[in-house]
Design an enzyme around this catalytic site. Structure first.
Site, PDB file in Angstrom:
ATOM      1  N   LYS A 168      -0.855   3.130 -17.191  1.00 25.05           N
ATOM      2  CA  LYS A 168      -1.906   3.024 -16.311  1.00 25.05           C
ATOM      3  C   LYS A 168      -2.842   1.557 -16.390  1.00 25.05           C
ATOM      4  CE  LYS A 168      -3.743   6.965 -16.284  1.00 25.05           C
ATOM      5  NZ  LYS A 168      -2.918   7.845 -17.259  1.00 25.05           N
ATOM      6  N   ARG A 195      -8.027  12.753 -10.595  1.00 27.74           N
ATOM      7  CA  ARG A 195      -7.216  13.867 -11.516  1.00 27.74           C
ATOM      8  C   ARG A 195      -7.337  15.224 -11.292  1.00 27.74           C
ATOM      9  NH1 ARG A 195      -7.616  10.125 -16.017  1.00 27.74           N
ATOM     10  NH2 ARG A 195      -7.188  11.043 -17.861  1.00 27.74           N
ATOM     11  N   ARG A 243      -0.683   3.142 -30.015  1.00 21.39           N
ATOM     12  CA  ARG A 243      -1.576   2.264 -29.040  1.00 21.39           C
ATOM     13  C   ARG A 243      -2.812   2.075 -29.883  1.00 21.39           C
ATOM     14  NH1 ARG A 243      -3.723   4.421 -23.695  1.00 21.39           N
ATOM     15  NH2 ARG A 243      -3.928   6.591 -24.995  1.00 21.39           N
ATOM     16  N   ARG A 268      -8.217   5.144 -30.223  1.00 24.48           N
ATOM     17  CA  ARG A 268      -8.870   6.000 -29.798  1.00 24.48           C
ATOM     18  C   ARG A 268      -8.876   7.551 -30.501  1.00 24.48           C
ATOM     19  NH1 ARG A 268      -7.152   6.111 -23.240  1.00 24.48           N
ATOM     20  NH2 ARG A 268      -7.289   8.266 -23.625  1.00 24.48           N
ATOM     21  N   ARG A 321      -3.990  17.010 -23.179  1.00 22.17           N
ATOM     22  CA  ARG A 321      -4.018  16.042 -22.309  1.00 22.17           C
ATOM     23  C   ARG A 321      -2.802  16.239 -21.283  1.00 22.17           C
ATOM     24  NH1 ARG A 321      -5.181  11.102 -25.895  1.00 22.17           N
ATOM     25  NH2 ARG A 321      -4.508   9.599 -24.227  1.00 22.17           N
TER      26      ARG A 321
HETATM   27  P1  AP5 Z   1      -1.754   2.471 -21.550  1.00 18.10           P
HETATM   28  O1  AP5 Z   1      -1.405   1.683 -20.635  1.00 18.10           O
HETATM   29  O2  AP5 Z   1      -2.747   2.635 -22.352  1.00 18.10           O
HETATM   30  O3  AP5 Z   1      -1.465   4.005 -20.844  1.00 18.10           O
HETATM   31  P2  AP5 Z   1      -2.390   4.790 -20.006  1.00 18.10           P
HETATM   32  O4  AP5 Z   1      -1.477   5.723 -18.818  1.00 18.10           O
HETATM   33  O5  AP5 Z   1      -3.662   4.119 -19.482  1.00 18.10           O
HETATM   34  O6  AP5 Z   1      -2.932   6.180 -20.844  1.00 18.10           O
HETATM   35  P3  AP5 Z   1      -4.218   6.673 -21.357  1.00 18.10           P
HETATM   36  O7  AP5 Z   1      -3.969   7.620 -22.527  1.00 18.10           O
HETATM   37  O8  AP5 Z   1      -5.442   5.824 -21.380  1.00 18.10           O
HETATM   38  O9  AP5 Z   1      -4.339   7.942 -20.226  1.00 18.10           O
HETATM   39  P4  AP5 Z   1      -5.259   9.022 -20.187  1.00 18.10           P
HETATM   40  O10 AP5 Z   1      -5.322   9.559 -18.838  1.00 18.10           O
HETATM   41  O11 AP5 Z   1      -4.829  10.121 -21.185  1.00 18.10           O
HETATM   42  O12 AP5 Z   1      -6.547   8.395 -20.759  1.00 18.10           O
HETATM   43  P5  AP5 Z   1      -8.115   8.217 -19.926  1.00 18.10           P
HETATM   44  O13 AP5 Z   1      -8.652   7.086 -20.845  1.00 18.10           O
HETATM   45  O14 AP5 Z   1      -7.872   7.875 -18.516  1.00 18.10           O
HETATM   46  O15 AP5 Z   1      -0.343   2.523 -22.434  1.00 18.10           O
HETATM   47  C1  AP5 Z   1      -0.099   3.556 -23.662  1.00 18.10           C
HETATM   48  C2  AP5 Z   1       0.468   2.721 -24.817  1.00 18.10           C
HETATM   49  O16 AP5 Z   1       1.801   2.301 -24.319  1.00 18.10           O
HETATM   50  C3  AP5 Z   1      -0.181   1.472 -25.041  1.00 18.10           C
HETATM   51  O17 AP5 Z   1       0.078   1.252 -26.541  1.00 18.10           O
HETATM   52  C4  AP5 Z   1       0.834   0.321 -24.337  1.00 18.10           C
HETATM   53  O18 AP5 Z   1       0.913  -1.036 -25.121  1.00 18.10           O
HETATM   54  C5  AP5 Z   1       2.110   1.024 -24.270  1.00 18.10           C
HETATM   55  N1  AP5 Z   1       2.920   0.734 -22.950  1.00 18.10           N
HETATM   56  C6  AP5 Z   1       2.361   0.652 -21.678  1.00 18.10           C
HETATM   57  N2  AP5 Z   1       3.306   0.365 -20.877  1.00 18.10           N
HETATM   58  C7  AP5 Z   1       4.344   0.461 -21.725  1.00 18.10           C
HETATM   59  C8  AP5 Z   1       6.161   0.106 -21.247  1.00 18.10           C
HETATM   60  N3  AP5 Z   1       6.136   0.033 -19.896  1.00 18.10           N
HETATM   61  N4  AP5 Z   1       6.877   0.223 -22.409  1.00 18.10           N
HETATM   62  C9  AP5 Z   1       6.517   0.333 -23.663  1.00 18.10           C
HETATM   63  N5  AP5 Z   1       5.278   0.494 -23.952  1.00 18.10           N
HETATM   64  C10 AP5 Z   1       4.203   0.582 -22.995  1.00 18.10           C
HETATM   65  O19 AP5 Z   1      -8.891   9.392 -19.979  1.00 18.10           O
HETATM   66  C11 AP5 Z   1      -9.362   9.930 -21.305  1.00 18.10           C
HETATM   67  C12 AP5 Z   1     -10.171  11.049 -21.283  1.00 18.10           C
HETATM   68  O20 AP5 Z   1     -11.129  10.824 -20.410  1.00 18.10           O
HETATM   69  C13 AP5 Z   1      -9.509  12.191 -20.406  1.00 18.10           C
HETATM   70  O21 AP5 Z   1      -8.416  12.807 -21.479  1.00 18.10           O
HETATM   71  C14 AP5 Z   1     -10.641  12.936 -19.871  1.00 18.10           C
HETATM   72  O22 AP5 Z   1     -11.142  13.866 -21.104  1.00 18.10           O
HETATM   73  C15 AP5 Z   1     -11.511  12.101 -19.541  1.00 18.10           C
HETATM   74  N6  AP5 Z   1     -11.287  11.696 -18.183  1.00 18.10           N
HETATM   75  C16 AP5 Z   1     -10.901  10.511 -17.647  1.00 18.10           C
HETATM   76  N7  AP5 Z   1     -11.018  10.407 -16.332  1.00 18.10           N
HETATM   77  C17 AP5 Z   1     -11.312  11.717 -15.858  1.00 18.10           C
HETATM   78  C18 AP5 Z   1     -11.222  12.128 -14.667  1.00 18.10           C
HETATM   79  N8  AP5 Z   1     -10.982  11.559 -13.471  1.00 18.10           N
HETATM   80  N9  AP5 Z   1     -11.596  13.441 -14.833  1.00 18.10           N
HETATM   81  C19 AP5 Z   1     -11.976  14.167 -15.955  1.00 18.10           C
HETATM   82  N10 AP5 Z   1     -11.903  13.763 -17.173  1.00 18.10           N
HETATM   83  C20 AP5 Z   1     -11.628  12.285 -16.995  1.00 18.10           C
HETATM   84 MG    MG Z   2      -5.739   4.272 -19.923  1.00 16.41          MG
END
Ligand code: AP5
Ligand code: MG
Ligand code: ZN
Length: 215
Positions: A13, A88, A127, A160, A171
């Protein structure tokens, strides 16, 4: 264009959002990034969020909805925005419907990144992020030119504190039980597009870009 990214942790994402923002110049609203910024600034929302994030649990809806509502009402979102990681839960999706109605900007498109679960942990464990500009890298799939240093700004790369196997497991559970029902929620409206996100970053972006050009 008002767009939502859906997909499990590590599905890409954030990576795809950066490419869209570069090309279409719309605000990228990532609740994860906003919470991480609040944690490092030591605000009260940050202190509250940190308790949940480190363990991989979702931050309570009321806190999350409040920060998104405030952000979406800013002027720069009038021309469009990209929501990454929000909504979410069904409660968040319903709150977003109300906010969109108030602001007069309906959600036009939901991009659902579909990835085999087995691919997610290696993506997350490899990552690395830039401390200064937030750019995302991967040790093998998308490495920086110089190890530990951001290509874009020269900033130091870090991992992270929720990118470990235990927190990722929590997660994933949160994703399957609370977030994946949103696929049906938006599919019923005919605005959800599934994208095979197991392919390379460039191939995934090509498909997304094709859809965006038609919006
Ligand atoms: P990346 O693009 O970073 O993946 P992502 O989908 O953004 O994954 P996240 O871990 O950020 O999602 P998340 O939902 O767990 O975390 P968030 O920060 O939103 O890609 C991942 C890796 O793969 C990278 O190294 C990249 O280079 C590689 N990659 C990407 N595409 C690729 C491909 N096609 N092929 C190969 N490699 C690839 O949330 C964190 C925390 O915040 C949550 O756990 C929660 O506690 C809180 N939070 C956030 N939003 C909410 C909400 N709406 N409600 C409640 N709590 C929330
Ligand atoms: Mg992300
Ligand atoms: Zn950087």
């Amino acid at each position: 264009m008002h767009i939502i990214f859906l997909g499990p942790p590590g599905s890409g994402k954030g990576t795809q959002s950066d490419l869209i923002v570069e090309k279409y110049n719309i605000p990228h609203i990532s609740t994860g990034d906003m919470f991480r910024a609040a944690v490092s600034e030591g605000t009260s929302a940050g202190k509250e969020a940190q308790k949940y994030m480190k363990a991989g649990h979702l931050v309570p809806d009321a806190v999350t909805i409040a920060i998104v509502k405030e952000r979406l009402s800013k002027d720069d979102c009038k021309k469009g925005c990209l929501l990454d990681g929000f909504p979410r839960t069904i409660a968040q999706a319903k709150a977003l419907d109300e906010i969109c109605q108030e602001l007069g900007h309906p959600i036009q498109l939901v991009i659902n990144l579909v990835v085999d679960e087995k691919a997610l942990l290696p993506r997350i464990e490899g990552r690395r992020l830039c401390k200064v500009c937030g750019a995302t890298y991967h040790l093998t799939n998308n490495p920086p030119k110089v190890a530990g240093v951001c290509d874009k700004c020269g900033g130091e790369l870090y991992q992270r504190n929720d990118d470990n196997a235990k927190s990722v497991h929590t997660r994933m559970q949160a994703y399957y039980s609370q977030t994946s029902p949103l696929i049906d929620y938006y599919s019923c409206r005919g605005i959800c597009k599934n994208i095979d996100a197991l392919r390379s970053i460039e191939e995934v972006f090509k498909d997304i870009d094709k859809i965006l050009r038609k919006l």
